[in-house]
Scaffold this motif. Structure first.
Motif, short mmCIF file in Angstrom:
data_model
loop_
_atom_site.label_atom_id
_atom_site.label_comp_id
_atom_site.label_asym_id
_atom_site.label_seq_id
_atom_site.Cartn_x
_atom_site.Cartn_y
_atom_site.Cartn_z
N GLU A 142 59.93 -6.99 36.79
CA GLU A 142 60.67 -8.21 36.45
C GLU A 142 61.41 -8.04 35.13
N ILE A 143 62.51 -8.77 35.00
CA ILE A 143 63.38 -8.67 33.84
C ILE A 143 62.63 -8.96 32.54
N ASN A 144 61.83 -10.03 32.52
CA ASN A 144 61.09 -10.38 31.30
C ASN A 144 60.11 -9.28 30.90
N GLU A 145 59.50 -8.64 31.88
CA GLU A 145 58.57 -7.55 31.60
C GLU A 145 59.31 -6.33 31.05
N ILE A 146 60.47 -6.03 31.61
CA ILE A 146 61.30 -4.93 31.11
C ILE A 146 61.68 -5.19 29.65
N ALA A 147 62.06 -6.43 29.35
CA ALA A 147 62.44 -6.79 27.98
C ALA A 147 61.28 -6.57 27.01
N LYS A 148 60.08 -6.94 27.42
CA LYS A 148 58.90 -6.74 26.57
C LYS A 148 58.64 -5.26 26.33
N ILE A 149 58.74 -4.46 27.39
CA ILE A 149 58.48 -3.02 27.27
C ILE A 149 59.50 -2.35 26.37
N LEU A 150 60.78 -2.72 26.53
CA LEU A 150 61.85 -2.12 25.72
C LEU A 150 61.99 -2.77 24.34
N LYS A 151 61.26 -3.88 24.13
CA LYS A 151 61.29 -4.61 22.86
C LYS A 151 62.69 -5.12 22.53
N VAL A 152 63.32 -5.72 23.55
CA VAL A 152 64.64 -6.34 23.38
C VAL A 152 64.60 -7.71 24.05
N SER A 153 65.61 -8.50 23.80
CA SER A 153 65.74 -9.81 24.43
C SER A 153 66.02 -9.64 25.92
N PHE A 154 65.57 -10.61 26.72
CA PHE A 154 65.87 -10.54 28.15
C PHE A 154 67.38 -10.63 28.38
N THR A 155 68.10 -11.27 27.45
CA THR A 155 69.56 -11.34 27.54
C THR A 155 70.17 -9.95 27.42
N THR A 156 69.62 -9.13 26.54
CA THR A 156 70.08 -7.75 26.39
C THR A 156 69.90 -6.99 27.70
N VAL A 157 68.78 -7.21 28.36
CA VAL A 157 68.51 -6.54 29.64
C VAL A 157 69.54 -7.00 30.69
N TYR A 158 69.78 -8.29 30.78
CA TYR A 158 70.77 -8.79 31.74
C TYR A 158 72.17 -8.23 31.46
N ARG A 159 72.55 -8.19 30.21
CA ARG A 159 73.87 -7.65 29.86
C ARG A 159 73.97 -6.18 30.21
N GLU A 160 72.89 -5.45 29.95
CA GLU A 160 72.88 -4.03 30.27
C GLU A 160 72.92 -3.80 31.78
N LEU A 161 72.21 -4.63 32.54
CA LEU A 161 72.25 -4.51 34.00
C LEU A 161 73.66 -4.77 34.52
N ASN A 162 74.36 -5.71 33.91
CA ASN A 162 75.74 -5.98 34.30
C ASN A 162 76.65 -4.81 33.93
N ARG A 163 76.40 -4.20 32.79
CA ARG A 163 77.21 -3.08 32.31
C ARG A 163 77.07 -1.85 33.23
N GLY A 164 75.88 -1.64 33.77
CA GLY A 164 75.63 -0.43 34.56
C GLY A 164 75.49 -0.67 36.05
N LYS A 165 76.04 -1.77 36.54
CA LYS A 165 75.87 -2.07 37.96
C LYS A 165 76.71 -1.13 38.82
N VAL A 166 76.16 -0.82 39.98
CA VAL A 166 76.85 0.01 40.96
C VAL A 166 76.83 -0.72 42.30
N GLU A 167 77.65 -0.25 43.24
CA GLU A 167 77.79 -0.91 44.54
C GLU A 167 76.53 -0.79 45.38
N GLY A 168 76.34 -1.75 46.28
CA GLY A 168 75.25 -1.70 47.23
C GLY A 168 74.03 -2.48 46.78
N LEU A 169 72.92 -2.25 47.50
CA LEU A 169 71.64 -2.88 47.18
C LEU A 169 70.57 -1.80 47.10
N ASP A 170 69.61 -1.99 46.20
CA ASP A 170 68.51 -1.04 46.11
C ASP A 170 67.40 -1.42 47.08
#
Length: 84
Positions: A23-51
């Motif tokens: 989950e996004i909030n858990e990723i933010a805790k592990i990386l020690k960043v805001s969940f907003t930073t995680v969302y912005r980074e996910l938007n920055r590195g998005k690729v086509e399709g679904l995982d």
């Protein structure tokens, strides 16, 4: 305001955690960043399709390339003096 960007290693860790379904909030805790930073980074590195989790996939390499391109596009910022 303190702006912080993830390192390439941080992006690789984000990619690993996100593709594992963490989950996004858990990723933010592990990386020690805001969940907003995680969302912005996910938007920055998005690729086509679904995982495998039904989400839009993230690529650390695409995220790094996008960030580098944004820095190049931004150029040098000119400081304005208060007394012309």
């Amino acid at each position: 305001m303190n702006i912080r960007y993830l390192t390439y290693e941080g992006r690789k860790k984000l990619e690993e955690l996100y593709s594992a379904g963490t989950e996004i909030n858990e990723i933010a805790k592990i990386l020690k960043v805001s969940f907003t930073t995680v969302y912005r980074e996910l938007n920055r590195g998005k690729v086509e399709g679904l995982d495998k989790n039904g989400r839009q996939p993230y690529s650390a390499d695409v995220g790094q390339q996008t960030l580098n391109q944004n820095f190049r596009n931004r150029g040098n910022r000119v400081k304005r003096s208060k007394n012309p």
